[in-house]
Design a protein around this motif. Sequence first.
Motif, PDB file in Angstrom:
ATOM      1  N   SER A 194      70.747 -44.161 -14.234  1.00 45.64           N
ATOM      2  CA  SER A 194      71.952 -44.991 -14.375  1.00 45.64           C
ATOM      3  C   SER A 194      73.096 -44.437 -13.546  1.00 45.64           C
ATOM      4  O   SER A 194      73.841 -45.163 -12.891  1.00 45.64           O
ATOM      5  N   TRP A 232      72.894 -42.592 -10.895  1.00 47.93           N
ATOM      6  CA  TRP A 232      72.587 -42.801  -9.462  1.00 47.93           C
ATOM      7  C   TRP A 232      72.916 -44.212  -9.029  1.00 47.93           C
ATOM      8  O   TRP A 232      73.466 -44.427  -7.952  1.00 47.93           O
ATOM      9  N   GLN A 233      72.627 -45.165  -9.890  1.00 48.96           N
ATOM     10  CA  GLN A 233      72.939 -46.557  -9.567  1.00 48.96           C
ATOM     11  C   GLN A 233      74.448 -46.771  -9.425  1.00 48.96           C
ATOM     12  O   GLN A 233      74.916 -47.493  -8.542  1.00 48.96           O
ATOM     13  N   ASN A 234      75.209 -46.101 -10.311  1.00 48.44           N
ATOM     14  CA  ASN A 234      76.675 -46.225 -10.237  1.00 48.44           C
ATOM     15  C   ASN A 234      77.218 -45.644  -8.935  1.00 48.44           C
ATOM     16  O   ASN A 234      78.123 -46.203  -8.293  1.00 48.44           O
ATOM     17  N   LYS A 276      75.666 -45.315  -6.198  1.00 53.67           N
ATOM     18  CA  LYS A 276      75.246 -46.161  -5.094  1.00 53.67           C
ATOM     19  C   LYS A 276      76.175 -47.362  -4.943  1.00 53.67           C
ATOM     20  O   LYS A 276      76.548 -47.774  -3.831  1.00 53.67           O
ATOM     21  N   ARG A 277      76.572 -47.957  -6.116  1.00 51.96           N
ATOM     22  CA  ARG A 277      77.506 -49.090  -6.055  1.00 51.96           C
ATOM     23  C   ARG A 277      78.855 -48.688  -5.473  1.00 51.96           C
ATOM     24  O   ARG A 277      79.462 -49.421  -4.694  1.00 51.96           O
ATOM     25  N   VAL A 278      79.365 -47.496  -5.855  1.00 48.98           N
ATOM     26  CA  VAL A 278      80.659 -47.000  -5.336  1.00 48.98           C
ATOM     27  C   VAL A 278      80.582 -46.811  -3.826  1.00 48.98           C
ATOM     28  O   VAL A 278      81.503 -47.131  -3.066  1.00 48.98           O
ATOM     29  N   ILE A 330      78.592 -48.323  -1.742  1.00 46.30           N
ATOM     30  CA  ILE A 330      78.572 -49.635  -1.081  1.00 46.30           C
ATOM     31  C   ILE A 330      79.966 -50.250  -1.042  1.00 46.30           C
ATOM     32  O   ILE A 330      80.405 -50.827  -0.034  1.00 46.30           O
ATOM     33  N   LEU A 331      80.732 -50.093  -2.142  1.00 53.24           N
ATOM     34  CA  LEU A 331      82.096 -50.629  -2.207  1.00 53.24           C
ATOM     35  C   LEU A 331      83.015 -49.968  -1.183  1.00 53.24           C
ATOM     36  O   LEU A 331      83.804 -50.615  -0.489  1.00 53.24           O
ATOM     37  N   GLN A 367      82.130 -48.523   1.573  1.00 50.89           N
ATOM     38  CA  GLN A 367      81.715 -48.926   2.915  1.00 50.89           C
ATOM     39  C   GLN A 367      82.306 -50.285   3.269  1.00 50.89           C
ATOM     40  O   GLN A 367      82.744 -50.517   4.404  1.00 50.89           O
ATOM     41  N   ARG A 368      82.294 -51.203   2.279  1.00 52.25           N
ATOM     42  CA  ARG A 368      82.880 -52.522   2.530  1.00 52.25           C
ATOM     43  C   ARG A 368      84.392 -52.437   2.793  1.00 52.25           C
ATOM     44  O   ARG A 368      84.936 -53.122   3.658  1.00 52.25           O
TER      45      ARG A 368
END
Length: 316
Positions: A6, A8-10, A12-14, A16-17, A19-20
């Motif tokens: 869980s 790691w998933q968080n 990863k989302r940060v 990606i955010l 990077q955007r």
Amino acid sequence: MSQASSNWQNLKRVGILLQRLFSISYSLQQKLPSRSTPPKRKRSTSDKQSKDKKSRMMTQHHSQQDDDHTQVETGVAKPTTSILPTQVTGSKAEIGKYLAMDCEMVGVGVDGEESVLARVSIVNYHGAVIYDSFVRPVEKVTDFRTWVSGVTFSDVEKAPSFQSVQQHVADLIQGRVLIGHAISNDLKALLLTHPPLSIRDTAKFDQLHSVAKTKRPKLKALAKLVLGIDIQENEHSSVIDAQATMEIYKRYQSLWEGTLARQAKIMQAKKSGKRGGGSKKSTSSGNTKKKSTVNINADAPPAAADWWNESALTTA
């Protein structure tokens, strides 16, 4: 294990955010204009006309400065309107106390070497022409000197006689201050005399000698130095020469008359000292003053001869 997954998933989302966000920020920077190079504004027609007008004014200004600079360096004065009068009316046209005279001569005798009177011009204090007349010479003219005198055969063929002009001039200058340049030459040509104390000769005034840096100044040179005008460029005009002589005198009148007054006082003091040292001689006529008069020379030329009828002179 599920909790680590869980986290790691968080993360990863940060990532990606972030990077955007970085990508959006970079795109905005590319679209915005740079501060160091402001955007070019299209000039309107009025702006262009204003700039062209300003450019022309600057060009004229620099051109004027160049002209002034050249004038200062060379010392060449710009052409000016002549100060000599062309027409005088009213009270300024009256004869007055001061008269300036100039004469033109023609040649007689062998090769025209001797000079005789051909024209007389007299102006008053304001330059008004009081008298201007050609003269009919009684001797045979062998050189009219037209290139300098301006006198031709037709000018003098039917002009008044020498005797009538002589008498007219004598009456005019009597009792007045006579001004001229080398005036003794003019009086000699007229066979007249005038009281020395009533003569102002611009060729003999010391101050004018200093101006011209010579004791024998030419009238042409004095007119240029004192008045800033050019005369006698081609044929002479006795009217213009008389007017120029009067103007030169007027520039120095105060100094000139003051000098003469001081000289008169000195002479009077010397005479008084001499009379005081001895006995005064008595005369039967008493203490009378000598009257200033104009004397006509007795050696006047004879009556006009018939040389005017010679056809060879009609082309002179």
